[in-house]
Structure formats: C-alpha cells, structure tokens
Write an enzyme that holds these catalytic residues in place. Structure first.
Site, PDB file in Angstrom:
ATOM      1  N   PRO A   2       0.837  -1.211   0.000  1.00 29.84           N
ATOM      2  CG  PRO A   2      -0.508  -1.423   1.880  1.00 29.84           C
ATOM      3  CD  PRO A   2       0.670  -2.013   1.192  1.00 29.84           C
ATOM      4  CD  GLU A   3       3.196   3.454  -4.056  1.00 29.82           C
ATOM      5  OE1 GLU A   3       3.245   4.686  -4.243  1.00 29.82           O
ATOM      6  OE2 GLU A   3       3.617   2.628  -4.869  1.00 29.82           O
ATOM      7  NE  ARG A 112       5.519 -11.659   1.539  1.00 33.78           N
ATOM      8  CZ  ARG A 112       6.400 -11.215   0.657  1.00 33.78           C
ATOM      9  NH1 ARG A 112       5.998 -10.482  -0.366  1.00 33.78           N
ATOM     10  NH2 ARG A 112       7.678 -11.481   0.781  1.00 33.78           N
TER      11      ARG A 112
END
Ligand code: ZN
Length: 272
Positions: A2-3, A112
């Site tokens: 995500p940015e 993750r």
C-alpha cells in the site's frame, strides 16, 4: 505494498467505522506485529481506551486514543484492517483482534506478517515518525524545499522521491506515474533538474495522489479497503506495470528497468 493513497483510503474508512468506539479486549494470535515485544503491556495499554481520530502520517496509520495514547500501525506488504461484526474463529491470517464496545471487531490481518503495531504514550517517542520527511500535500513542499534538500545530489530522481526522509509516503507505483506526467526520466541525476521541472514534479505529485485517493487507491497485490472492496485507480495508471504497452501520449512502448532492485516503468520518448 500500500502507498499513501491506499493508506489514506484506509484511514478515512477507519475514522467512519471506529471513532468514538472503545477497545474492550485485545486478542493476539501471532506476536510479530507487536514490535515492542511485550504483548501483555500492549493489550493493557489499549483496553479501555477509545478512538479519538485516525489520521495518516506518510504510510503510517496513527490511532489517537482517549485517555491520551497512540497506536501506530504500518501495513508493510500485506497488512490490512478489517472492521466487522463479531466473529468466533480467526482465519489463518488474522494476527490481532480488537473487540470494541459497540460489538464490532477491528481485525489486523496480514498474510506475510511484516506489518507492525506499536503503542506510544507520547507520539514524539516514535523514532520512525520523527525521521519522516515532508508530506506530499504540505504547503511547505516547494521548489525551494527540494532545492534545499537535494539540489546538488548525484542520486537519481526516482530514488530521491522514494526517500521517506525527504518526502514521505511515495512508493514505486506513484513515483513512476508522477515522473511520467512530469516528463522526467527516472534515471535523471537530481542536480540536473531545473526549477521548472521541480515545479512540475510537485504539481503532479499532488494531482496523481489526489486522483488516486478519489479512486480509493490502486489494487495491486494485497491491498484492500477496510470493507474489503478494491480500489480502482489502476485503471488510470499510465506506465506502472505497462511494459511493452504503447505510451498513451506517443505510442512508443513503455520500458521496464530495475533501479535499486525495484521495477521502474517509463516512456523513453516522453521522459527525459
Ligand atoms: Zn511516450
């Protein structure tokens, strides 16, 4: 990963979903996100506190709490917050459950498991936040700001725009897009960038991010909104992930190169 626009989308939705609600209990299914290490202290600091507001700082999510305290989250690769009604059984990627007074739950889900959660009594104690550079939407992001920081830098412009200590919140997708709109090659050495070109970079940094936020971000890899819907800014991407597709401006095929182990996409005709 995500940015900024994706994180902005998440905080806007979290504000709507949880502000005013309070935490009644915290269940931790995997300890990795709690980077400060003391799980019991983390739980005890949160229980009984309510959510005042949930702003973003760069790609960090800051939960301001009452009585005074702050939970700082970073989603990293695959972290996400889900707000939902009460459930009984965690799925295998649920790392932390926050039970709320309203009966809702806020779930920190992370495939993750690189995402992080930290509690601070005083936000100024967060070393990570203290190191961050200027926000892209700040009025203080000016040509003079960049010139004072990096005007004589021999680094490539892409690496400058990714440097969180200079400008905070930009990542690989949006830097590729910003440089395409600015007509500047990602491999340009920063000291060769003119005043006018810096102004273009600033203009398109703001406009590309604004458009992305309006479209709830880009759904590439594992980013999902709080309500698990997808963002749709990827429909508007011009170069990112477009290798060998024609440039929308000139028709030449978009190229992919590797810079600092990361993919960069650009038009060799339009960007200099
Ligand atoms: Zn082109």
């Amino acid at each position: 990963m995500p940015e900024l626009p994706e994180v902005e989308t998440v905080v806007r939705e979290l504000n709507d979903e949880i502000c005013g609600d309070s935490i009644t209990s915290v269940e931790i299914f995997r300890s990795n996100p709690i980077v400060q290490g003391d799980l019991e202290a983390f739980q005890n600091q949160l229980i009984g506190r309510s959510f005042k507001s949930v702003p973003r700082r760069a790609k960090y999510i800051v939960f301001h709490l009452i009585p005074s305290g702050h939970m700082v989250a970073h989603l990293r690769m695959t972290g996400k917050f889900i707000v939902c009604g009460s459930i009984d059984v965690p799925n295998k990627y649920h790392r932390v459950w926050f039970h709320l007074n309203s009966g809702k739950m806020m779930i920190f889900d992370d495939v993750r498991c690189f995402g992080t959660l930290e509690f601070y009594k005083k936000l100024s104690d967060s070393k990570a936040l203290n190191k961050l550079g200027i926000e892209p939407f700040s009025e203080n992001l000016t040509v003079n700001y960049f010139k004072s920081k990096v005007a004589s830098s021999k680094r490539e412009i892409k690496s400058i725009l990714l440097d969180q200590q200079i400008i905070a919140g930009l990542g690989n997708i949006y830097v590729s897009e910003i440089l395409f709109h600015s007509r500047i090659s990602p491999i340009r050495i920063t000291e060769t960038i003119s005043q006018k070109e810096w102004a273009e970079i600033i203009k398109y940094t703001k406009s590309v991010l604004k458009d992305a936020i309006e479209n709830n971000g880009t759904t590439i890899s594992d980013f999902r909104r709080v309500d698990d819907k997808t963002g749709k800014f990827q429909q508007f991407l011009q170069v990112y992930d477009k290798k060998d597709q024609p440039c929308t401006n000139c028709g030449i095929l978009i190229q992919r190169i590797i810079q600092h182990q990361r993919s960069t996409f650009f038009c060799p005709e339009c960007q200099h």
